[in-house]
Write an enzyme that holds these catalytic residues in place. Structure first.
Site, mmCIF file in Angstrom:
data_model
loop_
_atom_site.group_PDB
_atom_site.id
_atom_site.type_symbol
_atom_site.label_atom_id
_atom_site.label_comp_id
_atom_site.label_asym_id
_atom_site.label_seq_id
_atom_site.Cartn_x
_atom_site.Cartn_y
_atom_site.Cartn_z
ATOM 1 N N SER A 97 0.873 -1.172 0.000
ATOM 2 C CA SER A 97 0.000 0.000 0.000
ATOM 3 C C SER A 97 0.908 1.220 0.000
ATOM 4 C CB SER A 97 -0.850 -0.017 1.276
ATOM 5 O OG SER A 97 -1.462 1.227 1.491
ATOM 6 N N TYR A 99 -2.165 -1.643 10.429
ATOM 7 C CA TYR A 99 -2.156 -1.754 8.961
ATOM 8 C C TYR A 99 -0.860 -1.174 8.401
ATOM 9 C CZ TYR A 99 -4.073 -1.267 4.172
ATOM 10 O OH TYR A 99 -4.300 -1.344 2.819
#
Ligand code: NAD
Length: 260
Positions: A142, A155
């Protein structure tokens, strides 16, 4: 077609980014194992791929369950005789500030992203090392592999860690013709993102429109979401790349949100 005679296993491929990659790979000639917690949705993806003339199989798999990952890889190898491309894509999000984040929630997010990536890597490498032709590992990182945002600590930590796992695979796998790379998308409209818009609006005390405009897309060059097709295209390019010139890398596709 760029993936003729290739086989791929993609985790979290019943929906979102994983499904888009599965469909694209199948259009490029690959046989695709669609692995997901949600078997019914995985079967629907397989049906859609079949209806479009491709070949796929559904696998019930919780990526945090070692036995399930081992069994899934074994089942697709048994059916198709090998594993050329493995994509650790399954992921979840949890929105909370660090001081209010429970250890249980920390571990849940870390486990799906990181344990899941490790277990797939382990099973895939043992198969790829047995194959003369080696293979390709892809990790769904990401922009949060590169930078942090508030409220997403586990995350962000897990996505950063995937860079280290990928580089380790690139170093160890090279002698066995195995390449590894990370794809780092900006925001893509999937259920994972749609769920966090109201959550972030509430946590930050702003409107949902403001979350999209002033938080998610604020630093892009054009205020645009990255699309499923963009990420499928990057995943195709990395899988089809012909040499180890591209290994241990991370490719950011984010409308300029993050420039490396
Ligand atoms: P999504 O929620 O649309 O799809 C995720 C899929 O993973 C679902 O089908 C779900 O059933 C499956 N899944 C969840 N936990 C699982 C588990 N334990 N075992 C097996 N399958 C499981 O999400 P998405 O947006 O398509 O995200 C896919 C990947 O892309 C994730 O790793 C995510 O972090 C990453 N990513 C997404 C975005 C984005 O903006 N959507 C941006 C950057 C990175």
């Amino acid at each position: 077609m760029q993936l003729i005679d290739k086989t791929a296993l993609i985790t979290g491929a019943a929906g979102g980014i994983g499904r888009a990659i599965a469909e694209r790979y199948a259009r490029e000639g690959a046989r695709v194992a669609v692995a997901d917690l949600d078997l019914t949705a995985a079967e629907a993806t397989v049906q859609q791929i079949g209806d479009a003339g491709g070949e796929a199989m559904a696998l019930a798999m919780d990526v945090t369950d070692e036995a399930a990952v081992e069994a899934g890889v074994a089942a697709m190898v048994e059916r198709w005789g090998g594993l050329d491309i493995a994509i650790a894509n399954a992921g979840i999000q949890h929105i909370a500030p660090l001081h209010a984040l429970s250890f249980t929630d920390w571990r849940k997010v870390m486990s799906v992203h990181l344990d899941g990536a490790f277990l797939l890597t382990s099973a895939a490498l043992r198969q790829m090392y047995r194959q003369e032709r080696g293979g390709c590992l892809l990790y769904m990182g990401s922009v949060h592999s590169k930078l942090a945002s508030p409220l997403k600590a586990p995350y962000v930590a897990a996505k950063h860690a995937l860079l280290g796992l990928c580089r380790s695979v690139a170093k160890e796998g090279a002698a066995h013709r195995v390449r590894a790379n990370v794809i780092c998308p900006g925001f893509v409209r999937t259920p994972l993102v749609d769920r966090q818009i109201p959550e972030q609006a509430e946590a930050l005390g702003i409107s949902e429109e403001a979350v999209i405009r002033d938080v998610m897309l604020k630093d892009t060059v054009d205020g645009e979401f990255t699309t499923l097709e963009d990420i499928a295209e990057v995943a195709l390019h990395l899988a089809a790349f012909p040499s180890a010139a591209l290994t241990g890398q991370s490719v950011v596709a984010s409308h300029g949100w993050y420039m490396q």
